[in-house]
Scaffold this active site. Structure first.
Site, PDB file in Angstrom:
ATOM      1  N   SER A 175       0.903  -1.302  -0.130  1.00 19.59           N
ATOM      2  CA  SER A 175      -0.199   0.029   0.003  1.00 19.59           C
ATOM      3  C   SER A 175       0.828   1.370   0.003  1.00 19.59           C
ATOM      4  O   SER A 175       1.761   1.424   0.919  1.00 19.59           O
ATOM      5  CB  SER A 175      -0.835  -0.105   1.240  1.00 19.59           C
ATOM      6  OG  SER A 175      -1.244   1.550   1.362  1.00 19.59           O
ATOM      7  N   HIS A 225      -0.891  -1.468  -4.260  1.00 20.31           N
ATOM      8  CA  HIS A 225      -2.092  -1.099  -3.752  1.00 20.31           C
ATOM      9  C   HIS A 225      -2.366   0.396  -3.579  1.00 20.31           C
ATOM     10  O   HIS A 225      -1.464   1.183  -2.503  1.00 20.31           O
ATOM     11  CB  HIS A 225      -2.520  -1.725  -2.354  1.00 20.31           C
ATOM     12  CG  HIS A 225      -3.673  -1.827  -1.793  1.00 20.31           C
ATOM     13  ND1 HIS A 225      -4.470  -2.632  -1.963  1.00 20.31           N
ATOM     14  CD2 HIS A 225      -4.134  -1.037  -0.720  1.00 20.31           C
ATOM     15  CE1 HIS A 225      -5.817  -2.356  -1.313  1.00 20.31           C
ATOM     16  NE2 HIS A 225      -5.430  -1.535  -0.587  1.00 20.31           N
ATOM     17  N   ASP A 242      -4.641   3.330  -2.009  1.00 19.63           N
ATOM     18  CA  ASP A 242      -5.969   3.594  -1.145  1.00 19.63           C
ATOM     19  C   ASP A 242      -6.357   5.022  -1.616  1.00 19.63           C
ATOM     20  O   ASP A 242      -5.836   5.937  -1.409  1.00 19.63           O
ATOM     21  CB  ASP A 242      -5.356   3.521   0.163  1.00 19.63           C
ATOM     22  CG  ASP A 242      -5.448   2.045   0.580  1.00 19.63           C
ATOM     23  OD1 ASP A 242      -6.113   1.284   0.502  1.00 19.63           O
ATOM     24  OD2 ASP A 242      -4.139   1.807   1.076  1.00 19.63           O
ATOM     25  N   MET A 272      -9.292   7.662  -0.719  1.00 18.90           N
ATOM     26  CA  MET A 272     -10.338   7.980   0.407  1.00 18.90           C
ATOM     27  C   MET A 272     -10.852   9.448   0.349  1.00 18.90           C
ATOM     28  O   MET A 272     -10.208  10.242  -0.409  1.00 18.90           O
ATOM     29  CB  MET A 272      -9.448   8.023   1.674  1.00 18.90           C
ATOM     30  CG  MET A 272      -8.753   6.767   2.056  1.00 18.90           C
ATOM     31  SD  MET A 272      -7.998   6.784   3.731  1.00 18.90           S
ATOM     32  CE  MET A 272      -7.078   5.140   3.521  1.00 18.90           C
ATOM     33  N   HIS A 320      -8.204   0.686  -4.356  1.00 19.28           N
ATOM     34  CA  HIS A 320      -9.022   0.573  -3.381  1.00 19.28           C
ATOM     35  C   HIS A 320      -9.951   1.629  -3.085  1.00 19.28           C
ATOM     36  O   HIS A 320      -9.368   2.601  -2.558  1.00 19.28           O
ATOM     37  CB  HIS A 320      -8.217   0.005  -2.075  1.00 19.28           C
ATOM     38  CG  HIS A 320      -9.255  -0.301  -0.817  1.00 19.28           C
ATOM     39  ND1 HIS A 320      -8.607  -0.615   0.489  1.00 19.28           N
ATOM     40  CD2 HIS A 320     -10.702  -0.278  -0.868  1.00 19.28           C
ATOM     41  CE1 HIS A 320      -9.731  -0.624   1.412  1.00 19.28           C
ATOM     42  NE2 HIS A 320     -10.781  -0.884   0.379  1.00 19.28           N
ATOM     43  N   MET A 363     -12.466   3.899  -1.375  1.00 18.05           N
ATOM     44  CA  MET A 363     -13.207   4.307   0.085  1.00 18.05           C
ATOM     45  C   MET A 363     -13.831   5.564  -0.256  1.00 18.05           C
ATOM     46  O   MET A 363     -13.452   6.400   0.474  1.00 18.05           O
ATOM     47  CB  MET A 363     -12.175   4.202   1.029  1.00 18.05           C
ATOM     48  CG  MET A 363     -11.792   2.661   1.458  1.00 18.05           C
ATOM     49  SD  MET A 363     -10.327   2.608   2.458  1.00 18.05           S
ATOM     50  CE  MET A 363      -8.701   2.716   1.078  1.00 18.05           C
ATOM     51  N   MET A 379     -11.385  -6.353   4.814  1.00 19.53           N
ATOM     52  CA  MET A 379     -10.682  -5.343   5.592  1.00 19.53           C
ATOM     53  C   MET A 379     -10.221  -5.775   7.120  1.00 19.53           C
ATOM     54  O   MET A 379     -11.226  -6.395   7.768  1.00 19.53           O
ATOM     55  CB  MET A 379     -11.339  -4.029   5.760  1.00 19.53           C
ATOM     56  CG  MET A 379     -11.639  -3.262   4.515  1.00 19.53           C
ATOM     57  SD  MET A 379     -10.288  -2.470   3.854  1.00 19.53           S
ATOM     58  CE  MET A 379      -9.461  -1.593   5.259  1.00 19.53           C
ATOM     59  N   ASP A 391      -6.514  -6.846   3.978  1.00 18.59           N
ATOM     60  CA  ASP A 391      -5.925  -5.569   3.950  1.00 18.59           C
ATOM     61  C   ASP A 391      -5.958  -4.980   5.494  1.00 18.59           C
ATOM     62  O   ASP A 391      -7.139  -4.699   5.855  1.00 18.59           O
ATOM     63  CB  ASP A 391      -6.605  -4.628   2.972  1.00 18.59           C
ATOM     64  CG  ASP A 391      -6.116  -3.292   2.782  1.00 18.59           C
ATOM     65  OD1 ASP A 391      -5.097  -2.807   3.510  1.00 18.59           O
ATOM     66  OD2 ASP A 391      -6.717  -2.474   2.141  1.00 18.59           O
TER      67      ASP A 391
END
Ligand code: DX5
Ligand code: ZN
Length: 220
Positions: A10, A35, A37, A39, A68, A70, A139, A177
């Protein structure tokens, strides 16, 4: 246990002032996926990066971008992430009014589909879509921040998902994760995860020796 273990570092734990170099270093160190992330400060209490950053990273590596999301509502940004160079687009079922529509949107862009369960989210939420996705992301911390403590209670859910995937004779990847370290990666693999995400462990252990840390997570 799945035959092939993949490591998806990540970049949330990378040095953002030199993100490009960090991604190149991860490739050299043997990462399978990268990865990313994403957000939005709404679905989760933190803000990270958007499609523009992914677009700038894309020419630097051929590695799979494991994105990913979110963010909520997720649908209106899927095309942007696809065009920016995401390979796997993972969303949370709570972030869309219609799970099938979101899956179809990602497929329409020619990308792999991932669906993610937060630690307290139940399998029922996604069960009927299991044969429509390429990856299930479990998660093991509450989404929002790197460096949190692994929640061992998600191992049971991981085993159940692995059983469902096997019963249906699917090849669906099972990714875990959050809070993965050199010890709990063993339980995660035993429970059926074949893709391990790790930020802190990969970037901080052994003075940030990426190759060594990826190697330990893979072989432990
Ligand atoms: C949390 C993110 C994770 C996190 C992993 O919301 O989805 O990918 O960055 O970082 P560590 O390995 O530090 O828990
Ligand atoms: Zn993540």
């Amino acid at each position: 246990m799945s035959a092939q273990i993949k490591i998806s570092p990540s970049i949330l734990s990378a040095d953002f002032s030199k993100l490009g170099e960090e991604v190149i270093a991860l490739e050299k160190a043997g990462a399978d996926y990268i990865h990313i992330d994403v957000m939005d400060g709404h679905f989760v209490p933190n803000l990270t990066i958007g499609p523009e950053v992914i677009k700038k990273l894309r020419p630097l590596t051929k590695k799979t971008f494991d994105v990913h999301l979110m963010i909520s509502p997720v649908d209106k940004f899927i095309q942007d992430f696809a065009k920016a160079g995401a390979d796997i687009i993972t969303f949370h079922p709570e972030a869309t009014p219609n799970i099938s529509d979101t899956i179809n949107l990602i497929r329409k862009e020619g990308k792999k589909v991932g669906i993610s369960l937060k630690p307290k989210s139940k399998i029922d939420l996604i069960e009927k879509y299991i044969d429509q996705v390429d990856l299930i992301l479990i998660m093991s911390v509450e989404p929002g921040f790197g460096g949190q403590k692994f929640m061992p209670e998600v191992l049971e859910k991981t085993k159940k998902i692995k059983n469902l995937v096997d019963e249906k004779k699917l090849q669906t990847e099972i990714e875990i994760d959050g809070g993965i370290n050199f010890d709990n990666c063993i339980q995660a693999k035993k429970a059926g995860a074949n893709v391990l995400v790790s930020g802190s462990t990969i970037f901080k252990e052994n003075r940030g020796d990426l190759k060594k840390n990826i190697g330990i997570l893979r072989t432990n």
